[in-house]
Design an enzyme around this catalytic site. Structure first.
Site, PDB file in Angstrom:
ATOM      1  N   HIS A 150       0.887  -1.258   0.341  1.00 21.12           N
ATOM      2  CA  HIS A 150      -0.386   0.140  -0.254  1.00 21.12           C
ATOM      3  C   HIS A 150       0.937   1.469  -0.116  1.00 21.12           C
ATOM      4  O   HIS A 150       0.789   2.679  -0.609  1.00 21.12           O
ATOM      5  CB  HIS A 150      -0.730   0.098   1.003  1.00 21.12           C
ATOM      6  CG  HIS A 150      -1.825   1.155   1.386  1.00 21.12           C
ATOM      7  ND1 HIS A 150      -2.808   1.536   1.111  1.00 21.12           N
ATOM      8  CD2 HIS A 150      -1.808   2.288   2.404  1.00 21.12           C
ATOM      9  CE1 HIS A 150      -3.119   2.741   1.093  1.00 21.12           C
ATOM     10  NE2 HIS A 150      -2.580   3.203   1.619  1.00 21.12           N
ATOM     11  N   TYR A 260      -1.952  17.127   3.143  1.00 23.92           N
ATOM     12  CA  TYR A 260      -0.959  16.544   4.003  1.00 23.92           C
ATOM     13  C   TYR A 260       0.395  16.584   4.472  1.00 23.92           C
ATOM     14  O   TYR A 260       1.165  15.723   5.551  1.00 23.92           O
ATOM     15  CB  TYR A 260      -1.269  14.326   3.423  1.00 23.92           C
ATOM     16  CG  TYR A 260       0.228  14.683   2.621  1.00 23.92           C
ATOM     17  CD1 TYR A 260       1.119  13.335   2.830  1.00 23.92           C
ATOM     18  CD2 TYR A 260      -0.257  14.528   0.951  1.00 23.92           C
ATOM     19  CE1 TYR A 260       1.722  13.187   1.958  1.00 23.92           C
ATOM     20  CE2 TYR A 260       0.735  14.799   0.467  1.00 23.92           C
ATOM     21  CZ  TYR A 260       1.857  14.089   0.131  1.00 23.92           C
ATOM     22  OH  TYR A 260       2.443  13.592  -0.659  1.00 23.92           O
ATOM     23  N   LYS A 269      -8.828  12.227   7.800  1.00 25.89           N
ATOM     24  CA  LYS A 269      -9.286  11.295   8.139  1.00 25.89           C
ATOM     25  C   LYS A 269     -10.000  10.686   9.064  1.00 25.89           C
ATOM     26  O   LYS A 269     -10.281   9.753  10.004  1.00 25.89           O
ATOM     27  CB  LYS A 269      -7.619  10.318   8.819  1.00 25.89           C
ATOM     28  CG  LYS A 269      -7.023   9.865   6.944  1.00 25.89           C
ATOM     29  CD  LYS A 269      -8.093   8.641   6.992  1.00 25.89           C
ATOM     30  CE  LYS A 269      -6.340   8.227   5.460  1.00 25.89           C
ATOM     31  NZ  LYS A 269      -5.373   7.678   6.273  1.00 25.89           N
TER      32      LYS A 269
END
Length: 443
Positions: A150, A260, A269
């Site tokens: 990922h 971010y 998030k």
């Protein structure tokens, strides 16, 4: 030393017949924990343990006196509106309760402990009649980044020239998330708003996210904590883990891309994370431990993150699946469509390593704290645990069986995570399901 014992014997059956059904998530070898109440009753939530399609009411069981000694103490600790008191007791108490229930639930238990078994029968509640809540008061939530697949896939999208940061293979990466917005399976939430900035725009705008995503994760609940300034060594790390659940850490990718840098995710998030009701103990997962290995040529963990036990069986072969149910599919009476399937065995860092690294600086963990594993993508595209990977950043839509397609989630879309362990010579251990739905943004 083997971690297997009599509770892992796949031949054992229960007098609760639904626990013996093929494909059951909750056979007698599992016995995961939850917090529940009868649906619509307005009663206080209380701790429970799954067996088949039933739940053992720990509050009622404690009052009935069916268990003795440490098992009885553990049942009383788990009887309240959160499992934190039980988590704080430590692994000896968790094992005593699980073994005590196992012995009373065996098919021949009535021949040995008839009165206690009769008391237990009176403590069963059908799962079809209950509702759940988050099983612990979560003081702190830390989201890790344990899948190198990922991390690499996301890195290629955000940083094509430098997809994997040089620290990734040396240190378990994590950030502190928001505990207050963690909800139980069935959670429905409005599409989040935040600052969005198109690549060719001069300035950002405040708008609902257009790139709503999922993150297929596992949640790790901490049991006993540690004193501030006293790190947990890797040899002792798993003694501080109460168990594992499913976790969907929803993500607004367009908000994330703008915010971010340099400190990481924030509004992208913290609007919602969804956990499954069931916490599966590490003891129940013992038959599904697998060796922790690194690819040849990768750096080996520093000594504080390494042990013989972690190398021998620090990873778990937990099968994971993501399903999507759209409004159109729901209206047609169709079931959810599978988006991906992978395994936790592909994670680059283990549960023990996460606990150890989290405390190596003296950070104090507390009962009920939650770790997220990070998105658990496997080595191939069909094992990617997020839409941003499955669609290559939205460039290649996913075709659904009913003719619809998706790049990111639309309003009304529901996502279901499933998890289970299954192999010849061992009982199936399931994690149940973890549902969540995206609603339209609030005006």
């Amino acid at each position: 030393m083997s971690l297997l014992n009599h509770t892992h014997d796949p031949a054992v059956r229960s007098w609760v017949q639904s626990a013996n059904a093929a494909g059951s998530d909750f056979p007698i070898q599992n016995l995961p924990f939850c917090v529940f109440r009868r649906r619509g009753s307005g009663a206080a939530f209380r701790g429970g343990v799954a067996i088949g399609d039933q739940i053992i009411d720990l509050a009622q069981l404690g009052a009935a006196g069916a268990l003795q000694g440490l098992a009885a103490e553990a049942a009383l600790a788990g009887a309240g509106a959160s499992l934190n008191p039980l988590m704080a007791l430590g692994p000896a108490a968790w094992q005593a309760l699980r073994h005590g229930l196992f012995d009373l639930l065996k098919a021949d238990a009535a021949d040995v402990a008839g009165t206690a078994v009769d008391a237990l029968r009176g403590c069963l509640v059908a799962q079809a009649q209950v509702e759940y809540t988050v099983p612990a008061q979560i003081g702190d939530y830390t989201d890790f980044y344990t899948s190198v697949h990922h991390a690499t896939n996301i890195g290629k999208l955000f940083r094509p020239d430098n997809p994997l940061m040089p620290n990734y293979k040396w240190v378990p990466i994590g950030y502190h998330g928001r505990a207050s917005s963690i909800g139980i399976s069935g959670q429905a939430f409005p599409r989040p708003k935040g600052q969005l900035k198109a690549p060719d725009a001069e300035a950002p705008v405040l708008a609902p996210s257009k790139r709503m995503d999922i993150e297929l994760e596992l949640g790790i609940f901490i049991g006993q904590g540690n004193e501030q300034g006293s790190p947990i060594g890797i040899e002792d790390a798993e003694n501080h883990v109460f168990g594992i659940c499913l976790l969907n850490d929803w993500s607004a990718r367009d908000i994330q891309a703008w915010e971010y840098q340099p400190l990481g995710p924030f509004l992208s998030k913290n609007f919602a994370s969804t956990v499954s009701p069931w916490i599966v103990t590490l003891e129940a997962l013992a038959p599904y431990r697998v060796p922790f290995t690194r690819p040849e040529g990768d750096p080996q963990p520093l000594p504080y993150l390494d042990s013989a036990a972690n190398r021998q069986g620090g990873s778990f072969d937990i099968q994971l699946q993501v399903g999507l149910l759209t409004d159109q599919m729901r209206a047609a009476g169709q079931s959810d469509a599978q988006l991906c399937r992978t395994s936790y065995r592909h994670a680059y860092w283990t549960v023990a390593q996460m606990v150890t690294h989290h405390t190596v600086n003296g950070c104090n963990l507390q009962p009920g704290d939650l770790f997220g594993s990070g998105t658990l993508s496997g080595p191939t595209l069909d094992q990617a645990g997020a839409l941003i990977e499955l669609t290559s950043g939205g460039k290649h839509p996913i075709a659904l069986p009913n003719g619809e397609s998706r790049t990111f989630l639309e309003d009304g879309d529901a996502v279901v995570l499933r998890g289970w362990c299954e192999q010849a010579g061992a009982a199936r251990i399931g994690f149940g399901e973890c549902w969540g739905q995206v609603l339209p943004a609030r005006t």
